[in-house]
Each structure stands twice: as structure tokens, then as C-alpha cells.
Design an enzyme around this catalytic site. Structure first.
Site, mmCIF file in Angstrom:
data_model
loop_
_atom_site.group_PDB
_atom_site.id
_atom_site.type_symbol
_atom_site.label_atom_id
_atom_site.label_comp_id
_atom_site.label_asym_id
_atom_site.label_seq_id
_atom_site.Cartn_x
_atom_site.Cartn_y
_atom_site.Cartn_z
ATOM 1 C CE1 TYR A 148 -3.847 2.296 0.654
ATOM 2 C CE2 TYR A 148 -2.643 3.069 2.579
ATOM 3 C CZ TYR A 148 -3.699 3.194 1.693
ATOM 4 O OH TYR A 148 -4.605 4.221 1.848
ATOM 5 N NE ARG A 189 -10.899 1.644 6.571
ATOM 6 C CZ ARG A 189 -11.026 2.364 5.458
ATOM 7 N NH1 ARG A 189 -10.151 3.306 5.177
ATOM 8 N NH2 ARG A 189 -12.019 2.148 4.616
ATOM 9 N NE ARG A 214 -2.678 4.371 12.995
ATOM 10 C CZ ARG A 214 -1.627 3.746 13.542
ATOM 11 N NH1 ARG A 214 -0.957 4.296 14.543
ATOM 12 N NH2 ARG A 214 -1.245 2.571 13.076
ATOM 13 C CG ASP A 278 -0.106 -0.896 14.023
ATOM 14 O OD1 ASP A 278 -1.052 -1.658 13.792
ATOM 15 O OD2 ASP A 278 -0.238 0.280 14.412
HETATM 16 P P1 NAD Z 1 -12.751 1.947 0.112
HETATM 17 O O1 NAD Z 1 -12.147 0.589 0.040
HETATM 18 O O2 NAD Z 1 -14.074 2.104 0.768
HETATM 19 O O3 NAD Z 1 -12.848 2.597 -1.325
HETATM 20 C C1 NAD Z 1 -11.961 2.302 -2.371
HETATM 21 C C2 NAD Z 1 -12.766 2.007 -3.617
HETATM 22 O O4 NAD Z 1 -11.855 1.769 -4.703
HETATM 23 C C3 NAD Z 1 -13.640 0.784 -3.475
HETATM 24 O O5 NAD Z 1 -14.967 1.078 -3.843
HETATM 25 C C4 NAD Z 1 -13.002 -0.229 -4.436
HETATM 26 O O6 NAD Z 1 -13.928 -1.150 -4.958
HETATM 27 C C5 NAD Z 1 -12.385 0.688 -5.477
HETATM 28 N N1 NAD Z 1 -11.276 0.090 -6.236
HETATM 29 C C6 NAD Z 1 -10.170 -0.526 -5.737
HETATM 30 N N2 NAD Z 1 -9.390 -0.965 -6.749
HETATM 31 C C7 NAD Z 1 -10.015 -0.602 -7.912
HETATM 32 C C8 NAD Z 1 -9.703 -0.760 -9.289
HETATM 33 N N3 NAD Z 1 -8.599 -1.397 -9.714
HETATM 34 N N4 NAD Z 1 -10.567 -0.258 -10.207
HETATM 35 C C9 NAD Z 1 -11.695 0.394 -9.814
HETATM 36 N N5 NAD Z 1 -12.040 0.562 -8.519
HETATM 37 C C10 NAD Z 1 -11.215 0.074 -7.579
HETATM 38 O O7 NAD Z 1 -11.660 2.887 0.846
HETATM 39 P P2 NAD Z 1 -11.749 4.424 1.280
HETATM 40 O O8 NAD Z 1 -11.463 4.498 2.719
HETATM 41 O O9 NAD Z 1 -12.967 5.039 0.729
HETATM 42 O O10 NAD Z 1 -10.470 4.996 0.533
HETATM 43 C C11 NAD Z 1 -10.575 5.727 -0.681
HETATM 44 C C12 NAD Z 1 -9.217 6.284 -1.063
HETATM 45 O O11 NAD Z 1 -8.741 7.159 -0.030
HETATM 46 C C13 NAD Z 1 -8.146 5.223 -1.261
HETATM 47 O O12 NAD Z 1 -7.333 5.592 -2.355
HETATM 48 C C14 NAD Z 1 -7.341 5.278 0.024
HETATM 49 O O13 NAD Z 1 -6.012 4.879 -0.161
HETATM 50 C C15 NAD Z 1 -7.452 6.749 0.386
HETATM 51 N N6 NAD Z 1 -7.280 6.962 1.833
HETATM 52 C C16 NAD Z 1 -8.303 6.696 2.710
HETATM 53 C C17 NAD Z 1 -8.094 6.893 4.073
HETATM 54 C C18 NAD Z 1 -9.187 6.656 5.093
HETATM 55 O O14 NAD Z 1 -8.945 6.879 6.284
HETATM 56 N N7 NAD Z 1 -10.384 6.277 4.720
HETATM 57 C C19 NAD Z 1 -6.849 7.330 4.533
HETATM 58 C C20 NAD Z 1 -5.841 7.562 3.611
HETATM 59 C C21 NAD Z 1 -6.071 7.395 2.255
HETATM 60 N N1 UDP Z 2 -6.346 -1.651 15.741
HETATM 61 C C1 UDP Z 2 -6.691 -2.330 16.896
HETATM 62 N N2 UDP Z 2 -7.732 -3.226 16.847
HETATM 63 C C2 UDP Z 2 -8.440 -3.471 15.715
HETATM 64 C C3 UDP Z 2 -8.098 -2.753 14.529
HETATM 65 C C4 UDP Z 2 -7.037 -1.857 14.590
HETATM 66 O O1 UDP Z 2 -6.087 -2.142 17.965
HETATM 67 O O2 UDP Z 2 -9.381 -4.296 15.757
HETATM 68 C C5 UDP Z 2 -5.229 -0.708 15.783
HETATM 69 C C6 UDP Z 2 -4.163 -0.901 14.694
HETATM 70 O O3 UDP Z 2 -3.197 -1.845 15.119
HETATM 71 C C7 UDP Z 2 -3.602 0.495 14.557
HETATM 72 C C8 UDP Z 2 -4.801 1.401 14.871
HETATM 73 O O4 UDP Z 2 -5.756 0.586 15.562
HETATM 74 O O5 UDP Z 2 -2.603 0.719 15.525
HETATM 75 C C9 UDP Z 2 -5.465 1.981 13.623
HETATM 76 O O6 UDP Z 2 -5.711 0.921 12.742
HETATM 77 P P1 UDP Z 2 -6.463 1.117 11.341
HETATM 78 O O7 UDP Z 2 -6.435 -0.195 10.653
HETATM 79 O O8 UDP Z 2 -7.780 1.744 11.606
HETATM 80 O O9 UDP Z 2 -5.587 2.218 10.566
HETATM 81 P P2 UDP Z 2 -4.018 2.362 10.240
HETATM 82 O O10 UDP Z 2 -3.215 1.395 11.077
HETATM 83 O O11 UDP Z 2 -3.917 2.104 8.796
HETATM 84 O O12 UDP Z 2 -3.760 3.752 10.631
#
Ligand code: NAD
Ligand code: UDP
Length: 328
Positions: A148, A189, A214, A278
Site C-alpha cells: 500500500y 479498521r 492515531r 504498525d
Molecule cells: P474503500 O475501500 O471504501 O474505497 C476504495 C474504492 O476503490 C472501493 O470502492 C473499491 O472497490 C475501489 N477500487 C479498488 N481498486 C479498484 C480498481 N482497480 N478499479 C476500480 N475501482 C477500484 O476505501 P476508502 O477508505 O474510501 O479509501 C478511498 C481512497 O482514499 C483510497 O485511495 C485510500 O487509499 C485513500 N485513503 C483513505 C483513508 C481513510 O482513512 N479512509 C486514509 C488515507 C487514504
Molecule cells: N487496531 C486495533 N484493533 C483493531 C483494529 C485496529 O487495535 O481491531 C489498531 C491498529 O493496530 C492500529 C490502529 O488501531 O494501531 C489503527 O488501525 P487502522 O487499521 O484503523 O488504521 P491504520 O493502522 O492504517 O492507521
């Protein structure tokens, strides 16, 4: 004047679907492209029938074709939760690399503005705290999160290359942990995982001793930041997130308290080993967003958590009733 057209890859995901809502509300035509690998048509079902909305089921690592004018391309397609991208590491690498290339080529052909959804993960397990956009990060390329983190680092690099080499009008958005309605309860998450366990009558599992931190941002604040960044004139990366930092253990305790208030359920906490790589701490420095966009988050965690947990509780109750009536 005709409506601006915005293409949102990953438009059926958690964040993408909220963006579809916002851009439609702002008077855009919206085309969501998604292969539904981690997203769901349920997230955009309320938009079917809207003449300004179109959904194309397509894998964006393959050539992207859309007829007519396009003004903005928001590349949000990518698995985003550690559980998801560990299940599909190669698709994750492909959508960040090949998918970003296709989305950039598409934006260039349409002379559209392009935004990449990057992430705080590009800072890895950071040695600088809080994280400013000038920090280059501490990422393990061959660790479990490498698929990722490195895909997103590549996506930023190719975005800058298209900007410098082709003059494409680009935006780099670095999103910090965002939560809200339409997350999947099983996406792994922290928040959905805690609530999912609680709703099943199980303990919430905190990884490690829960001292890792976080900083959680509510989805409406993120969407406002995205809207402003798209309309600002900057090609530099911009952090969007809520700087209110909390340990994961304290976060679990906040969820415990709200679950008790909303459902009357007492939920316990058990501990599991911390996954590899992590990050120990994470908090955005949002000075740049404040200065360039006049943006800062408005929804505090108590309010955002209440709204999101209510959504999960209602959704689960609805599914349980549907399930019960289907069986009877
Ligand atoms: P999500 O998994 O809900 O949404 C991602 C979407 O992308 C899904 O609907 C999935 O089906 C689609 N997708 C994946 N691969 C694809 C492909 N090859 N072709 C077409 N569609 C595809 O996740 P999200 O939390 O909504 O994240 C959206 C974006 O934001 C991502 O790029 C993620 O990396 C970024 N992001 C999210 C967070 C967060 O906290 N939610 C944090 C940092 C970055
Ligand atoms: N985490 C946890 N229990 C869970 C899921 C996540 O303690 O059931 C912890 C994880 O190890 C991380 C934090 O919560 O330290 C945030 O995790 P998340 O997957 O939401 O996001 P990211 O690690 O990508 O920031």
C-alpha cells in the site's frame, strides 16, 4: 453554462461515495468508476436514477474510457484498510501504479484537473512528529504494509512527473485516518472493527498495548478539505486530517462509552499482538491546509463517533430484521 463533469475512481467506496454526493450537490455531473473490489453499489444506490450521475463498473488498471468533456478526475480507487490490502496486495500495488498511470493519462487526454488520494501511510512509522508535508517518511518497502505505502508513494511520484513533464494540473491529497458512515463493519479498521465486535457481543480487540496513536477525522471535514484543495492553486502535497491525537486504547474506551449509551451493552477489551510495522504515532501538521485552504476540521470526535456508531447500529438492526423476516 453546462455543468462541470467530475470522474471519481473508487466512487462506490466509503470516501468516493461521499464525494459523489458532495460534487452532485455542488452542481457537477458525476461519473463514478469502480470495480467493487472493496466498495459496494449500496453506497451509491441512492444516486441511481439521478440524471447527473453515472456509474461505470470497471477496473481502472485497464484503459479508462468516458465519452465527452471531463473537467476533474479524482483518483480514489484503492483498497484502503490494512485487512483489505493484505488480502489483495497485488491489486493494491496495481491500482496505485498502473491505475494511477491510467487515471493520469485519462485526465491528460481530457485536459482535466487531477487529484490523487494519497495517505499518511507514505510517512510510514514516522520519526518526525507531527508529520509535515516536508517529511519524507520511514517506510519498510518489503513489509506487510509495503504494497500500500509504496503504491501510494509511486502514485505521488507519477503525479508529479505528469505535472512537471506534461504540465498537468494536479493535486496531491494526503489523507489521515478518516471515519464515518458507509465504512464496512468488516473492513478491519479500528472503529468498524471495535463496533462490529461490540454488536456481535464480543470483546473489542486492541492490538499491542494500545499505546500507539492515531488522529481521526470525520468524513464531512475531509470532504470539505478535498473540495477546497481541488479549487486551490497548489501542486504540493497537502495533509488533510484532524490533529486531535489519541491512543488506540483510549479510542476503544470512547467507543465503549458511546456503545453503552446507545445500546446499553457493556463491551470488554482484549489484547492481541501488534501487527508488523504498525506506526507508533500519527498526527497531521495541518498548517499548510490552514494557510492555503483556510481549512480546519469542525466535527469533534465525540460528535463524529456518535453519528458513525448510530449508523452502524441502525444498519445492523435493519439487516437483522431483514434476515429474520426472510427466515420466517
Ligand atoms: P474503500 O475501500 O471504501 O474505497 C476504495 C474504492 O476503490 C472501493 O470502492 C473499491 O472497490 C475501489 N477500487 C479498488 N481498486 C479498484 C480498481 N482497480 N478499479 C476500480 N475501482 C477500484 O476505501 P476508502 O477508505 O474510501 O479509501 C478511498 C481512497 O482514499 C483510497 O485511495 C485510500 O487509499 C485513500 N485513503 C483513505 C483513508 C481513510 O482513512 N479512509 C486514509 C488515507 C487514504
Ligand atoms: N487496531 C486495533 N484493533 C483493531 C483494529 C485496529 O487495535 O481491531 C489498531 C491498529 O493496530 C492500529 C490502529 O488501531 O494501531 C489503527 O488501525 P487502522 O487499521 O484503523 O488504521 P491504520 O493502522 O492504517 O492507521
Amino acid at each position: 453554462m453546462s455543468k462541470p463533469t467530475t470522474v471519481i475512481t473508487g466512487g462506490a467506496g466509503f470516501l468516493g461515495s461521499h464525494l459523489c454526493d458532495r460534487f452532485l450537490a455542488e452542481g457537477h455531473r458525476v461519473i463514478a468508476i469502480d470495480n467493487l473490489i472493496t466498495g459496494s453499489a449500496d453506497n451509491i444506490a441512492h444516486l441511481f436514477g439521478n440524471p447527473n450521475f453515472k456509474f461505470i463498473q470497471h477496473d481502472v488498471t485497464e484503459f479508462i474510457y468516458v465519452e465527452g468533456e471531463v473537467h476533474n478526475v479524482l483518483h480514489f480507487a484503492s483498497p484502503a484498510s490494512p485487512i483489505d490490502y493484505l488480502k489483495v496486495p497485488i491489486q493494491t500495488l496495481k491500482v496505485g501504479s498502473l491505475g494511477s498511470h491510467k487515471a493520469l493519462g485519462f485526465a491528460r487526454a481530457k485536459k482535466a484537473r487531477f487529484m490523487i488520494a494519497s495517505t499518511s501511510e507514505i510517512y510510514g512509522d514516522p520519526h518526525e512528529h507531527p508529520q509535515k508535508e516536508t517529511y519524507w517518511g520511514n517506510v519498510n518497502p518489503i513489509g506487510l504494509r509495503g504494497c500500500y505505502d509504496e503504491a501510494k508513494r509511486f502514485a505521488e511520484a507519477i503525479t508529479m512527473a505528469y505535472h512537471r513533464h506534461h504540465g498537468l494540473d494536479t493535486r496531491i491529497l494526503r489523507i489521515f485516518n478518516t471515519y464515518g458512515e458507509r465504512m464496512r463493519l468488516d473492513d478491519g479498521r479500528a472503529l468498524p472493527s471495535f463496533v462490529g465486535s461490540a454488536l456481535r457481543g464480543e470483546d473489542m480487540t486492541v492490538f499491542g498495548d494500545g499505546s500507539q496513536t492515531r488522529s481521526f477525522c470525520y468524513v464531512s471535514d475531509l470532504v470539505e478539505g478535498i473540495w477546497r484543495l481541488l479549487h486551490a492553486n497548489t501542486h504540493e502535497p497537502v495533509n488533510i486530517g484532524n490533529p486531535s491525537e489519541i491512543t488506540i486504547l483510549d479510542f476503544a474506551k470512547e467507543v465503549q462509552k458511546i456503545m453503552k449509551e446507545l445500546t446499553g451493552k457493556e463491551v470488554g477489551i482484549t489484547y492481541k499482538p501488534l501487527p508488523a510495522d504498525d506506526p507508533k504515532q500519527r498526527r497531521p501538521d495541518i498548517t499548510r491546509a490552514k494557510e492555503l485552504l483556510g481549512w480546519e476540521p469542525k466535527v469533534d470526535r465525540a460528535e463524529g463517533l456518535r453519528r458513525t456508531i448510530e449508523f452502524f447500529v441502525k444498519k445492523t438492526a435493519l439487516h437483522t430484521n431483514e434476515f429474520d423476516s426472510a427466515r420466517s
